[in-house]
Design a protein around this motif. Sequence first.
Motif, PDB file in Angstrom:
ATOM      1  N   LEU A  22       2.843  10.923  -5.364  1.00  0.00           N
ATOM      2  CA  LEU A  22       4.114  10.225  -5.592  1.00  0.00           C
ATOM      3  C   LEU A  22       4.059   8.731  -5.290  1.00  0.00           C
ATOM      4  O   LEU A  22       5.113   8.085  -5.183  1.00  0.00           O
ATOM      5  CB  LEU A  22       5.213  10.864  -4.730  1.00  0.00           C
ATOM      6  N   HIS A  23       2.871   8.156  -5.156  1.00  0.00           N
ATOM      7  CA  HIS A  23       2.802   6.717  -4.794  1.00  0.00           C
ATOM      8  C   HIS A  23       1.540   6.135  -5.428  1.00  0.00           C
ATOM      9  O   HIS A  23       0.426   6.396  -4.965  1.00  0.00           O
ATOM     10  CB  HIS A  23       2.785   6.603  -3.260  1.00  0.00           C
ATOM     11  N   THR A  24       1.731   5.364  -6.518  1.00  0.00           N
ATOM     12  CA  THR A  24       0.612   4.874  -7.320  1.00  0.00           C
ATOM     13  C   THR A  24       0.928   3.486  -7.868  1.00  0.00           C
ATOM     14  O   THR A  24       2.044   3.255  -8.344  1.00  0.00           O
ATOM     15  CB  THR A  24       0.393   5.803  -8.552  1.00  0.00           C
ATOM     16  N   HIS A  25      -0.046   2.590  -7.842  1.00  0.00           N
ATOM     17  CA  HIS A  25       0.131   1.246  -8.413  1.00  0.00           C
ATOM     18  C   HIS A  25      -0.792   1.052  -9.605  1.00  0.00           C
ATOM     19  O   HIS A  25      -1.866   1.641  -9.682  1.00  0.00           O
ATOM     20  CB  HIS A  25      -0.139   0.180  -7.343  1.00  0.00           C
ATOM     21  N   THR A  26      -0.357   0.192 -10.513  1.00  0.00           N
ATOM     22  CA  THR A  26      -1.138  -0.088 -11.724  1.00  0.00           C
ATOM     23  C   THR A  26      -1.143  -1.605 -11.958  1.00  0.00           C
ATOM     24  O   THR A  26      -0.619  -2.375 -11.139  1.00  0.00           O
ATOM     25  CB  THR A  26      -0.500   0.606 -12.949  1.00  0.00           C
ATOM     26  N   ASP A  38       5.097   1.120  -8.978  1.00  0.00           N
ATOM     27  CA  ASP A  38       4.660  -0.265  -8.809  1.00  0.00           C
ATOM     28  C   ASP A  38       5.621  -1.027  -7.905  1.00  0.00           C
ATOM     29  O   ASP A  38       6.769  -0.646  -7.721  1.00  0.00           O
ATOM     30  CB  ASP A  38       4.526  -0.936 -10.190  1.00  0.00           C
ATOM     31  N   HIS A  39       5.100  -2.110  -7.331  1.00  0.00           N
ATOM     32  CA  HIS A  39       5.925  -2.961  -6.471  1.00  0.00           C
ATOM     33  C   HIS A  39       7.005  -3.658  -7.296  1.00  0.00           C
ATOM     34  O   HIS A  39       6.726  -4.221  -8.351  1.00  0.00           O
ATOM     35  CB  HIS A  39       5.069  -4.048  -5.807  1.00  0.00           C
ATOM     36  N   ARG A  40       8.211  -3.562  -6.802  1.00  0.00           N
ATOM     37  CA  ARG A  40       9.349  -4.352  -7.313  1.00  0.00           C
ATOM     38  C   ARG A  40       9.788  -4.024  -8.730  1.00  0.00           C
ATOM     39  O   ARG A  40      10.683  -4.648  -9.252  1.00  0.00           O
ATOM     40  CB  ARG A  40       9.057  -5.868  -7.213  1.00  0.00           C
ATOM     41  N   ILE A  98       9.387   3.522  -8.017  1.00  0.00           N
ATOM     42  CA  ILE A  98       9.253   2.115  -7.607  1.00  0.00           C
ATOM     43  C   ILE A  98       8.976   2.060  -6.113  1.00  0.00           C
ATOM     44  O   ILE A  98       9.414   2.938  -5.361  1.00  0.00           O
ATOM     45  CB  ILE A  98      10.562   1.332  -7.936  1.00  0.00           C
ATOM     46  N   GLU A  99       8.205   1.056  -5.686  1.00  0.00           N
ATOM     47  CA  GLU A  99       8.096   0.763  -4.254  1.00  0.00           C
ATOM     48  C   GLU A  99       8.848  -0.539  -4.001  1.00  0.00           C
ATOM     49  O   GLU A  99       8.572  -1.555  -4.632  1.00  0.00           O
ATOM     50  CB  GLU A  99       6.626   0.631  -3.816  1.00  0.00           C
ATOM     51  N   MET A 100       9.794  -0.467  -3.091  1.00  0.00           N
ATOM     52  CA  MET A 100      10.613  -1.637  -2.778  1.00  0.00           C
ATOM     53  C   MET A 100      10.306  -2.076  -1.352  1.00  0.00           C
ATOM     54  O   MET A 100      10.017  -1.244  -0.480  1.00  0.00           O
ATOM     55  CB  MET A 100      12.105  -1.278  -2.880  1.00  0.00           C
ATOM     56  N   ASP A 142      -1.371   8.883  -2.161  1.00  0.00           N
ATOM     57  CA  ASP A 142      -2.550   8.019  -2.268  1.00  0.00           C
ATOM     58  C   ASP A 142      -2.208   6.538  -2.083  1.00  0.00           C
ATOM     59  O   ASP A 142      -2.999   5.796  -1.527  1.00  0.00           O
ATOM     60  CB  ASP A 142      -3.224   8.196  -3.635  1.00  0.00           C
ATOM     61  N   ASP A 143      -1.040   6.095  -2.585  1.00  0.00           N
ATOM     62  CA  ASP A 143      -0.771   4.652  -2.656  1.00  0.00           C
ATOM     63  C   ASP A 143      -1.959   3.983  -3.368  1.00  0.00           C
ATOM     64  O   ASP A 143      -2.464   2.943  -2.942  1.00  0.00           O
ATOM     65  CB  ASP A 143      -0.594   4.074  -1.244  1.00  0.00           C
ATOM     66  N   ALA A 144      -2.421   4.627  -4.451  1.00  0.00           N
ATOM     67  CA  ALA A 144      -3.648   4.189  -5.121  1.00  0.00           C
ATOM     68  C   ALA A 144      -3.467   2.811  -5.747  1.00  0.00           C
ATOM     69  O   ALA A 144      -2.470   2.542  -6.412  1.00  0.00           O
ATOM     70  CB  ALA A 144      -4.020   5.203  -6.197  1.00  0.00           C
ATOM     71  N   HIS A 145      -4.428   1.925  -5.481  1.00  0.00           N
ATOM     72  CA  HIS A 145      -4.530   0.646  -6.186  1.00  0.00           C
ATOM     73  C   HIS A 145      -5.823   0.606  -7.013  1.00  0.00           C
ATOM     74  O   HIS A 145      -6.089  -0.345  -7.709  1.00  0.00           O
ATOM     75  CB  HIS A 145      -4.498  -0.519  -5.193  1.00  0.00           C
ATOM     76  N   PHE A 146      -6.672   1.612  -6.836  1.00  0.00           N
ATOM     77  CA  PHE A 146      -7.915   1.790  -7.601  1.00  0.00           C
ATOM     78  C   PHE A 146      -8.927   0.664  -7.356  1.00  0.00           C
ATOM     79  O   PHE A 146      -9.744   0.377  -8.207  1.00  0.00           O
ATOM     80  CB  PHE A 146      -7.618   1.937  -9.105  1.00  0.00           C
TER      81      PHE A 146
HETATM   82 ZN   LIG Z   1       2.215   1.105  -2.344  1.00  0.00          ZN
END
Ligand SMILES: [Zn+2]
Length: 295
Positions: free
Chosen positions: A16-20, A48-50, A69-71, A175-179
Amino acid sequence: MTNPFAAEGDWFKGNLHTHTTESDGRVSPQEAVTGYAAHGYDFLSITDHRKVTDISKLDNKGMLLIPGIEMSADQSELGASYHVVAIGAKGPMEYDTEWDCQKLIDYGNENAECVFIAHPSWSSLTFADMIGLDGYIGVEVYNTGCHFEVGRGESATQWDDLLARGKKLFGFAVDDAHFRILDSWVGYIMVKAPECTYDAIIAAIKAGHFYASNGPQIHNLELDGNRLLVECSPCWELRVICPMPGRGNTAYHIGQRPPYTSVEFELSENTVPFRIECLDETGNKAWSNPIWFGE
Ligand SMILES: [Zn+2]
Ligand SMILES: [Zn+2]
């Protein structure tokens, strides 16, 4: 909060926590989706952030995609900004970075399905930072990126401190994946739901019908009076964690030797609430959600 192991349905695996590349992740939304699908996940939230990244045109590769979203805003006692994750975004979300954390949570609840607090350890959030906040359904008990980045992926202490003070909160592994580092396909939740649809998965998450893990599986938790049966993949330690002073139990008391796959505990009635931790031989863990006797 009911026992997910007693609920109807099947188990579905998700992050439930992934960035691209829509924020500071290294891969495109489609590459993230393709990667998680290839690793056997059933659902994924891009957070993603914001901004709420548009997932409508992606090939879901057979997965359920949940917009999120991550705020971040406001300051904790030690000066870090709070990060909160909202999943099930109902449209674009724009917030003011001057808002305090409660306003962020309220905004998340108005414009998405639910909100949880990201990586308390990484943010150096204490229970005091979170005890006065309302409307969030849990905290990230494990965050893969924070583990590999700074060695502070686990936030069980903060979770327990809040549980001990009466907060009813779930524990998420993400994960909070940023890869960019080894931060993908490690932390996950297993959700028990009648089917892997948006409505069923969101309802099950809100009901706490899931457990968190970065490796081991919990196969069964069964409570019969004061007797608790725990069944899991082979583990080296099983812990019944109660956040109240001097309570709880470990598999060592049972007289069996590890690996443990099935252990029966006798709990006292004041072991409230309790949650299970299963630790495998590599140090990876599974965390059940808390269970309150009589609820
Ligand atoms: Zn994050
Ligand atoms: Zn964050």
